[in-house]
Design a protein around this motif. Structure first.
Motif, PDB file in Angstrom:
ATOM      1  N   ARG A 115     -25.562  22.926 -20.088  1.00 15.17           N
ATOM      2  CA  ARG A 115     -24.210  23.142 -20.580  1.00 15.17           C
ATOM      3  C   ARG A 115     -24.208  23.324 -22.104  1.00 15.17           C
ATOM      4  O   ARG A 115     -23.511  24.197 -22.632  1.00 15.17           O
ATOM      5  N   ALA A 122     -23.034  26.820 -23.949  1.00 14.33           N
ATOM      6  CA  ALA A 122     -21.993  26.803 -24.976  1.00 14.33           C
ATOM      7  C   ALA A 122     -22.506  27.418 -26.274  1.00 14.33           C
ATOM      8  O   ALA A 122     -21.822  28.238 -26.901  1.00 14.33           O
ATOM      9  N   ALA A 171     -18.848  29.359 -23.580  1.00 16.45           N
ATOM     10  CA  ALA A 171     -17.988  28.186 -23.429  1.00 16.45           C
ATOM     11  C   ALA A 171     -16.824  28.476 -22.482  1.00 16.45           C
ATOM     12  O   ALA A 171     -16.370  27.585 -21.756  1.00 16.45           O
ATOM     13  N   GLU A 172     -16.337  29.708 -22.481  1.00 18.39           N
ATOM     14  CA  GLU A 172     -15.225  30.048 -21.591  1.00 18.39           C
ATOM     15  C   GLU A 172     -15.652  29.953 -20.130  1.00 18.39           C
ATOM     16  O   GLU A 172     -14.874  29.506 -19.280  1.00 18.39           O
ATOM     17  N   ARG A 221     -15.511  26.307 -19.313  1.00 20.80           N
ATOM     18  CA  ARG A 221     -14.148  25.816 -19.132  1.00 20.80           C
ATOM     19  C   ARG A 221     -13.595  26.229 -17.772  1.00 20.80           C
ATOM     20  O   ARG A 221     -12.962  25.415 -17.068  1.00 20.80           O
ATOM     21  N   ASP A 243     -15.201  24.121 -15.073  1.00 21.28           N
ATOM     22  CA  ASP A 243     -14.644  22.769 -15.035  1.00 21.28           C
ATOM     23  C   ASP A 243     -13.250  22.763 -14.422  1.00 21.28           C
ATOM     24  O   ASP A 243     -12.878  21.839 -13.693  1.00 21.28           O
ATOM     25  N   ASP A 244     -12.462  23.790 -14.716  1.00 27.05           N
ATOM     26  CA  ASP A 244     -11.109  23.871 -14.173  1.00 27.05           C
ATOM     27  C   ASP A 244     -11.129  24.010 -12.649  1.00 27.05           C
ATOM     28  O   ASP A 244     -10.149  23.631 -11.985  1.00 27.05           O
TER      29      ASP A 244
END
Length: 324
Positions: free
Chosen positions: A240, A244, A249-250, A253, A256-257
């Protein structure tokens, strides 16, 4: 130009042997095996040594916490002896979840512990006085057997600190899931710093990124296969951090969402990241993907298969003069 490949340890051994023989015939430099929850990489490579003649053999990579330095030196020396001096020892830290859950071992300070470990393994192989470490110590000495003292050591690295250590103390670096831009912008400069710290250049140092490959028209199947493979790495802290730093990083995200929904999480892994990691398409596209990594600084890329794709066909496609 050097080119290597990784033989999966999850397929039946006759299939592993056939792929290793093909790589040998096609002129690949090194056949590697990863050390995952399948066949033991060292034992598998010993078997592959018996069915190949020229190709080097390497772990890519064995975690240091699953074997003591003495056991690692003894195992490496044995595989090297069985293969007629063709072995390369690839070492890595592993991950806290697997080292703790599988082996009951705690990863403390990865970079200092890796330094100690490699220094001790090299000392045991050469018969030199064993250095005293904070974590690793041994009174082991080979008896009635003399190992090759200069078995090459390759380190897995993602963070700048581990990459600098690899440049300083190892013969090469092995990389997994690193986009080509990360190889150019982070891997090569950090390794070069480590080399410079001990008065060395990058000459002779192996930079070996893994490149997932799939040749053929079924692009959608290849995307599904590599997303299924990358899914687990999006949940591992070391990877991770690298993703990043590499500009994704997007993707993290979005991943994770979508927590709790693996199918949705897999779809959050963007085609942009996949394109930066892989070589997928027809023969020319596969070779262009490999060339992109060479332009970024790779000296000896490691081709890996993508789930559902014909790896033998990919190995042939990647070579300048494919075998019939």
């Amino acid at each position: 130009m050097l080119l290597s490949c990784q033989i999966p340890t999850t397929v039946p051994f006759p299939e592993m042997a056939a792929l290793a023989r093909l790589a040998d015939e096609l002129g690949y430099d090194t056949v590697t095996c990863s050390h995952i929850a399948a066949r033991d990489s060292f034992t598998a490579l010993s078997g592959l040594a018996m069915v190949t003649e020229r190709v080097h053999l390497a772990t890519a990579v064995a975690p240091i916490y699953h074997r003591s330095p003495a056991s690692m030196a003894q195992t490496a020396a044995t595989v090297d002896d069985l293969s007629g001096g063709r072995f390369r020892l690839g070492l890595g830290v592993g991950h806290r979840v697997t080292m703790g859950g599988w082996h009951g071992q705690e990863i403390g300070r990865p970079v200092p512990e890796m330094r100690e470990y490699v220094e001790l393994v090299r000392a045991l192989l050469t018969g030199s006085p064993a250095p005293q470490g904070k974590r690793w110590n041994s009174t082991f000495r080979f008896t009635a057997f003399e190992p090759r003292p200069d078995i090459p050591v390759l380190l897995a690295g993602l963070s700048p600190a581990m990459l600098r250590l690899a440049g300083e103390i190892a013969d090469g670096v092995v990389l997994w899931a690193c986009p080509s831009d990360y190889v150019r912008d982070v891997i090569v400069p950090e390794v070069a710093k480590g080399r410079a710290a001990v008065g060395k250049t990058l000459d002779g140092f192996a930079i070996m990124p893994a490149i997932p490959v799939a040749v053929g028209p079924d692009h959608a199947a290849a995307l599904a296969g590599i997303r299924a493979e990358l899914h687990r790495y999006f949940g591992l802290p070391f990877y991770r951090s690298m993703f990043a730093a590499a500009g994704y990083a997007e993707d993290l995200r979005a991943y994770d969402d979508a927590a709790g929904d693996q199918a949705r999480q897999e779809q959050t892994i963007s085609e942009g990241l996949i394109d930066a990691l892989c070589a997928i398409g027809d023969d020319a596209q596969v070779r262009a993907g490999i060339a992109r990594f060479r332009a970024a600084g790779a000296t000896n890329p490691i081709l890996t298969g993508i789930r559902g794709a014909d790896f033998a066909a990919s190995l042939r496609a990647a070579t300048p003069s494919p075998a019939p």
